[in-house]
Design a protein around this motif. Structure first.
Motif, mmCIF file in Angstrom:
data_model
loop_
_atom_site.group_PDB
_atom_site.id
_atom_site.type_symbol
_atom_site.label_atom_id
_atom_site.label_comp_id
_atom_site.label_asym_id
_atom_site.label_seq_id
_atom_site.Cartn_x
_atom_site.Cartn_y
_atom_site.Cartn_z
ATOM 1 N N ALA A 108 30.036 -2.128 34.412
ATOM 2 C CA ALA A 108 30.825 -3.327 34.136
ATOM 3 C C ALA A 108 31.590 -3.774 35.379
ATOM 4 N N MET A 109 32.163 -2.825 36.105
ATOM 5 C CA MET A 109 32.903 -3.150 37.312
ATOM 6 C C MET A 109 31.968 -3.712 38.380
ATOM 7 N N PHE A 110 30.797 -3.128 38.497
ATOM 8 C CA PHE A 110 29.803 -3.555 39.473
ATOM 9 C C PHE A 110 29.350 -4.987 39.172
ATOM 10 N N ARG A 111 29.055 -5.262 37.908
ATOM 11 C CA ARG A 111 28.610 -6.599 37.521
ATOM 12 C C ARG A 111 29.697 -7.636 37.763
ATOM 13 N N SER A 112 30.929 -7.275 37.429
ATOM 14 C CA SER A 112 32.040 -8.200 37.621
ATOM 15 C C SER A 112 32.215 -8.547 39.090
ATOM 16 N N ALA A 113 32.028 -7.566 39.951
ATOM 17 C CA ALA A 113 32.190 -7.794 41.389
ATOM 18 C C ALA A 113 31.139 -8.754 41.934
ATOM 19 N N MET A 114 29.994 -8.852 41.256
ATOM 20 C CA MET A 114 28.939 -9.736 41.716
ATOM 21 C C MET A 114 29.275 -11.213 41.478
ATOM 22 N N SER A 115 30.190 -11.481 40.562
ATOM 23 C CA SER A 115 30.474 -12.868 40.201
ATOM 24 C C SER A 115 31.939 -13.263 40.353
ATOM 25 N N ASN A 116 32.795 -12.299 40.688
ATOM 26 C CA ASN A 116 34.222 -12.579 40.769
ATOM 27 C C ASN A 116 34.764 -12.127 42.124
ATOM 28 N N GLU A 117 35.300 -13.068 42.881
ATOM 29 C CA GLU A 117 35.753 -12.757 44.238
ATOM 30 C C GLU A 117 36.858 -11.714 44.253
ATOM 31 N N TRP A 118 37.799 -11.807 43.318
ATOM 32 C CA TRP A 118 38.908 -10.859 43.292
ATOM 33 C C TRP A 118 38.414 -9.447 42.991
ATOM 34 N N THR A 119 37.518 -9.342 42.020
ATOM 35 C CA THR A 119 36.969 -8.028 41.691
ATOM 36 C C THR A 119 36.164 -7.478 42.863
ATOM 37 N N ALA A 120 35.448 -8.351 43.553
ATOM 38 C CA ALA A 120 34.662 -7.919 44.712
ATOM 39 C C ALA A 120 35.577 -7.360 45.806
ATOM 40 N N ARG A 121 36.708 -8.016 46.012
ATOM 41 C CA ARG A 121 37.667 -7.518 47.011
ATOM 42 C C ARG A 121 38.204 -6.151 46.622
ATOM 43 N N LEU A 122 38.551 -6.012 45.347
ATOM 44 C CA LEU A 122 39.074 -4.728 44.872
ATOM 45 C C LEU A 122 38.014 -3.638 44.982
ATOM 46 N N LEU A 123 36.770 -3.978 44.621
ATOM 47 C CA LEU A 123 35.701 -2.988 44.701
ATOM 48 C C LEU A 123 35.462 -2.576 46.144
ATOM 49 N N ARG A 124 35.516 -3.535 47.065
ATOM 50 C CA ARG A 124 35.341 -3.207 48.484
ATOM 51 C C ARG A 124 36.437 -2.262 48.964
ATOM 52 N N GLU A 125 37.683 -2.551 48.579
ATOM 53 C CA GLU A 125 38.784 -1.663 48.953
ATOM 54 C C GLU A 125 38.595 -0.273 48.355
ATOM 55 N N PHE A 126 38.115 -0.232 47.126
ATOM 56 C CA PHE A 126 37.873 1.040 46.451
ATOM 57 C C PHE A 126 36.820 1.849 47.204
ATOM 58 N N VAL A 127 35.716 1.211 47.551
ATOM 59 C CA VAL A 127 34.637 1.909 48.260
ATOM 60 C C VAL A 127 35.117 2.400 49.625
ATOM 61 N N ILE A 128 35.831 1.532 50.358
ATOM 62 C CA ILE A 128 36.258 1.890 51.713
ATOM 63 C C ILE A 128 37.316 2.989 51.702
ATOM 64 N N THR A 129 38.370 2.782 50.927
ATOM 65 C CA THR A 129 39.520 3.694 51.012
ATOM 66 C C THR A 129 39.371 4.952 50.173
ATOM 67 N N GLN A 130 38.685 4.852 49.037
ATOM 68 C CA GLN A 130 38.618 6.004 48.141
ATOM 69 C C GLN A 130 37.336 6.817 48.287
ATOM 70 N N ILE A 131 36.266 6.190 48.781
ATOM 71 C CA ILE A 131 34.992 6.895 48.876
ATOM 72 C C ILE A 131 34.592 7.159 50.335
ATOM 73 N N LEU A 132 34.438 6.082 51.130
ATOM 74 C CA LEU A 132 33.930 6.266 52.491
ATOM 75 C C LEU A 132 34.881 7.085 53.363
ATOM 76 N N ARG A 133 36.170 6.823 53.268
ATOM 77 C CA ARG A 133 37.121 7.593 54.082
ATOM 78 C C ARG A 133 37.087 9.074 53.719
ATOM 79 N N ARG A 134 36.959 9.351 52.444
ATOM 80 C CA ARG A 134 36.903 10.755 52.034
ATOM 81 C C ARG A 134 35.627 11.414 52.536
ATOM 82 N N ALA A 135 34.536 10.649 52.524
ATOM 83 C CA ALA A 135 33.280 11.184 53.034
ATOM 84 C C ALA A 135 33.381 11.473 54.524
ATOM 85 N N VAL A 136 33.984 10.572 55.275
ATOM 86 C CA VAL A 136 34.169 10.779 56.714
ATOM 87 C C VAL A 136 34.984 12.029 56.968
#
Length: 203
Positions: A108-136
């Motif tokens: 649901a979050m993924f689909r919402s991000a495809m059509s909603n700019e605000w959700t897309a921004r939040l999802l991008r922040e989530f991926v960058i700060t919560q997932i990619l940084r931890r992986a690094v």
């Protein structure tokens, strides 16, 4: 008259106002630039109340995202073990989450991000700060190469998520999980470890 014990239930209107303010602030400023004080001011409450309801800024962010998982727990678990199998563990972790009840909220979050700019921004922040940084942090990558390497890893996993769970492309949607792990993991491992001189040109 029996006196009730325990903490009094929180004011749902206040919590909703804080979450709404948090979503606006995280989307506009990003996770790093957002502050508890600023979010509290936007919501018209004392910062102590934000801490009372949500604890840390990270927990507030996860609540604002309605995140179905906590990457702070899952990423270190997936990356604990032999480095040469990190790609396999990451792909298996992602598929396991999306095949679980939490996967419904993730779709649901993924689909919402495809059509909603605000959700897309939040999802991008989530991926960058919560997932990619931890992986690094867990993989101990070359600082100059880490941003691109982890982004390439994300393209592989996000692509599988889109095809398997959102678009439901066959036979990808119904293929056995371990077969898919075997197919995708080598690509992920390559982005983690391979020198890739054509991409990372050393001086």
């Amino acid at each position: 008259m029996v006196k009730r014990s325990g903490r009094r239930p929180g004011n749902q209107d206040t919590k909703a106002s804080i979450l709404e303010a948090a979503r606006r602030t995280f989307a506009e400023k990003g996770f790093d630039q957002a502050s508890i004080r600023g979010i509290a001011g936007d919501a018209g409450v004392d910062p102590a109340l934000v801490h009372h309801y949500f604890g840390t800024k990270e927990k507030l962010f996860l609540a604002a995202m309605n995140a179905p998982i906590n990457p702070g727990e899952l990423i270190p678990q997936a990356l604990a073990g032999p480095r040469e199998q990190a790609g396999e563990r990451l792909v298996r972790m992602a598929l396991t989450v999306w095949d679980s009840p939490a996967g419904t909220a993730a779709v649901a979050m993924f689909r919402s991000a495809m059509s909603n700019e605000w959700t897309a921004r939040l999802l991008r922040e989530f991926v960058i700060t919560q997932i990619l940084r931890r992986a690094v942090s867990s993989l101990v990558l070359d600082p100059e190469e880490a941003p691109l390497r982890t982004s390439l890893v994300a393209t592989q996993i996000a692509g599988v998520m889109m095809g398997r769970y959102v678009l439901r492309l066959e036979p990808l949607a119904s293929i056995d999980r371990e077969v898919l792990v075997a197919a995708i993991a080598p690509n992920v491992q390559r982005f983690i470890d391979d020198p890739m001189p054509e991409v990372f040109k050393k001086a």
